[in-house]
Design a protein around this motif. Structure first.
Motif, mmCIF file in Angstrom:
data_model
loop_
_atom_site.group_PDB
_atom_site.id
_atom_site.type_symbol
_atom_site.label_atom_id
_atom_site.label_comp_id
_atom_site.label_asym_id
_atom_site.label_seq_id
_atom_site.Cartn_x
_atom_site.Cartn_y
_atom_site.Cartn_z
ATOM 1 N N SER A 20 -15.710 -11.903 -9.692
ATOM 2 C CA SER A 20 -14.277 -11.905 -9.972
ATOM 3 C C SER A 20 -13.972 -12.790 -11.175
ATOM 4 C CB SER A 20 -13.485 -12.428 -8.770
ATOM 5 O OG SER A 20 -13.524 -11.519 -7.692
ATOM 6 N N THR A 50 -5.242 -8.892 -9.254
ATOM 7 C CA THR A 50 -5.275 -8.741 -7.801
ATOM 8 C C THR A 50 -4.401 -9.799 -7.136
ATOM 9 O OG1 THR A 50 -7.606 -8.123 -8.148
ATOM 10 C CG2 THR A 50 -6.853 -8.348 -5.870
ATOM 11 N N TYR A 101 -8.846 -11.448 -10.830
ATOM 12 C CA TYR A 101 -9.152 -10.034 -10.924
ATOM 13 C C TYR A 101 -10.382 -9.797 -10.052
ATOM 14 C CZ TYR A 101 -5.928 -9.436 -14.842
ATOM 15 O OH TYR A 101 -4.797 -9.385 -15.638
ATOM 16 N N TYR A 102 -10.184 -9.132 -8.934
ATOM 17 C CA TYR A 102 -11.258 -8.940 -7.955
ATOM 18 C C TYR A 102 -12.408 -8.146 -8.553
ATOM 19 C CZ TYR A 102 -13.572 -7.602 -3.586
ATOM 20 O OH TYR A 102 -14.496 -7.406 -2.583
#
Length: 197
Positions: A20, A50, A101-102
């Motif tokens: 991530s 995310t 941001y996954y």
């Protein structure tokens, strides 16, 4: 001299953790409203992220005017560890948003706590700060024609405008370093009617 360190400008760091992408952004905020505005701005900038988790301390280090949010991460895994770092860092008037941001790999509860708290620590290690001297506010009554000049004097003497009230004249509440207050008052006395609060 009484005072504490505050951020200078906006600062940002990035790091990939477990696939991530984490982005920590910090900025100076002097009220809960300013903190909310900063968090909202980060959510707009990273609207495709995310998560946009946050924590802030809107006063001296460890002040009760503070808050946090997990923004969809498991409860207590983002906002609280971020807030814990801010409360004990010795810097006041600060807000941090950590954007994630996954990347496809779950970090688990412990991994999330370490990632979010660690991003705040890393950001604070690099953020430029300045010493903010606290003092009793000074109340000024200023004619509209003199407002810009008085504000320039506040800035030139290392102070800040705390509030403005617009009526027939402008009421200002300003805070200045103790060592600058006398000179400031002498310089603006010709254009403003003043009383110390």
């Amino acid at each position: 001299m009484d005072g504490y360190r505050v951020p200078v400008g906006r600062h940002r760091v990035e790091e990939k953790i477990g696939g991530s992408l984490f982005i920590a952004t910090a900025e100076r905020v002097s009220s809960a409203e300013e903190a909310k505005g900063f968090v909202d701005a980060m959510k707009r900038e990273f609207r495709d992220a995310t998560h946009n988790c946050h924590a802030f301390v809107a006063g001296p280090p460890g002040a009760s005017a503070s808050g946090m949010g997990d923004d969809g991460e498991p409860r207590g895994t983002a906002g609280p560890p971020m807030h814990q770092v801010l409360v004990h860092c010795g810097i006041g008037e600060i807000a941090v948003v950590v954007t994630r941001y996954y990347g496809g790999t779950k970090l688990g509860t412990g991994g999330l706590v370490r990632a979010y708290g660690g991003m705040v620590k890393r950001c604070l290690e690099e953020i430029p700060t300045t010493f903010f001297a606290t003092s009793e506010p000074v109340a000024l009554t200023v004619a509209y024609a003199d407002l810009s000049a008085v504000k320039r004097e506040v800035e030139a003497h290392g102070g800040e405008v705390l509030s403005e009230l617009f009526t027939a004249v402008v009421g200002l509440s300003v805070r200045l370093p103790e060592e600058s207050k006398t000179l400031f008052l002498e310089r603006v006395s010709r254009m403003a009617t003043m009383t110390e609060e």
